[in-house]
Design a protein around this motif. Structure first.
Motif, PDB file in Angstrom:
ATOM      1  N   ARG A  37       0.830  -1.238   0.021  1.00 22.76           N
ATOM      2  CA  ARG A  37       0.118  -0.034  -0.158  1.00 22.76           C
ATOM      3  C   ARG A  37       0.922   1.166   0.015  1.00 22.76           C
ATOM      4  O   ARG A  37       0.578   2.119  -0.924  1.00 22.76           O
ATOM      5  CB  ARG A  37      -1.018  -0.004   1.210  1.00 22.76           C
ATOM      6  N   VAL A  38       1.769   1.213   0.820  1.00 22.47           N
ATOM      7  CA  VAL A  38       2.676   2.412   0.988  1.00 22.47           C
ATOM      8  C   VAL A  38       3.439   2.736  -0.314  1.00 22.47           C
ATOM      9  O   VAL A  38       3.661   3.721  -0.825  1.00 22.47           O
ATOM     10  CB  VAL A  38       3.710   2.440   2.222  1.00 22.47           C
ATOM     11  N   ALA A  43       4.168   5.464  -5.723  1.00 19.95           N
ATOM     12  CA  ALA A  43       3.899   5.526  -7.243  1.00 19.95           C
ATOM     13  C   ALA A  43       2.620   6.171  -7.653  1.00 19.95           C
ATOM     14  O   ALA A  43       2.314   6.055  -8.642  1.00 19.95           O
ATOM     15  CB  ALA A  43       4.007   4.133  -7.803  1.00 19.95           C
ATOM     16  N   ARG A  44       1.772   7.023  -6.634  1.00 20.27           N
ATOM     17  CA  ARG A  44       0.706   7.756  -6.939  1.00 20.27           C
ATOM     18  C   ARG A  44      -0.539   7.027  -7.463  1.00 20.27           C
ATOM     19  O   ARG A  44      -1.180   7.227  -8.212  1.00 20.27           O
ATOM     20  CB  ARG A  44       0.939   8.873  -7.780  1.00 20.27           C
ATOM     21  N   THR A  45      -0.552   5.642  -6.718  1.00 25.63           N
ATOM     22  CA  THR A  45      -1.512   4.841  -7.325  1.00 25.63           C
ATOM     23  C   THR A  45      -2.275   4.391  -5.832  1.00 25.63           C
ATOM     24  O   THR A  45      -1.860   4.201  -4.890  1.00 25.63           O
ATOM     25  CB  THR A  45      -1.187   3.610  -7.883  1.00 25.63           C
ATOM     26  N   TRP A  46      -3.877   4.016  -6.024  1.00 27.24           N
ATOM     27  CA  TRP A  46      -4.396   3.684  -4.911  1.00 27.24           C
ATOM     28  C   TRP A  46      -5.333   2.437  -5.481  1.00 27.24           C
ATOM     29  O   TRP A  46      -6.465   2.833  -6.242  1.00 27.24           O
ATOM     30  CB  TRP A  46      -5.134   4.669  -4.010  1.00 27.24           C
ATOM     31  N   GLN A  47      -5.379   1.424  -4.716  1.00 27.86           N
ATOM     32  CA  GLN A  47      -6.265   0.324  -5.179  1.00 27.86           C
ATOM     33  C   GLN A  47      -6.177  -0.003  -6.890  1.00 27.86           C
ATOM     34  O   GLN A  47      -7.282  -0.102  -7.420  1.00 27.86           O
ATOM     35  CB  GLN A  47      -7.672   0.525  -4.609  1.00 27.86           C
ATOM     36  N   GLY A  48      -4.845   0.175  -7.403  1.00 26.54           N
ATOM     37  CA  GLY A  48      -4.824  -0.068  -8.755  1.00 26.54           C
ATOM     38  C   GLY A  48      -5.129   1.059  -9.698  1.00 26.54           C
ATOM     39  O   GLY A  48      -4.930   0.951 -10.927  1.00 26.54           O
TER      40      GLY A  48
END
Length: 67
Positions: A37-38, A43-48
Motif C-alpha cells: 500500500r505504501v 507511485a501515486r496509485t491507490w487500489q490499482g
C-alpha cells in the motif's frame, strides 16, 4: 576501511546490529500487504487506480521524538 575498524567503531558506539533480528526477519505477518500500500502511494496509485491531479499523498512520522 578494514572490517576490524568497523567492528571497533560498533563496539565503541555500543551498536550491535547483529543482535537485533527484527531488521533482518519480518515479524509482522501482514507486512507485505502494508508495504505494498505504501509503495503504491509512492507511485501515486491507490487500489490499482492512478491518483488524480488534485489528490495528494502526505507522509507523517508518528515518532514525535524524531527530529
Amino acid at each position: 576501511m578494514s572490517p576490524s575498524t568497523v567492528r571497533r567503531w560498533l563496539i565503541e558506539a555500543v551498536l550491535k546490529p547483529w543482535q537485533h533480528r527484527s531488521w533482518i526477519f519480518l515479524t509482522d505477518s501482514d507486512f507485505r500487504a502494508k508495504a505494498a500500500r505504501v509503495l503504491d502511494l509512492c507511485a501515486r496509485t491507490w487500489q490499482g487506480q492512478p491518483l488524480g491531479e488534485d489528490e495528494y499523498v502526505i507522509s507523517a512520522d508518528e515518532r514525535t521524538s524524531v527530529q
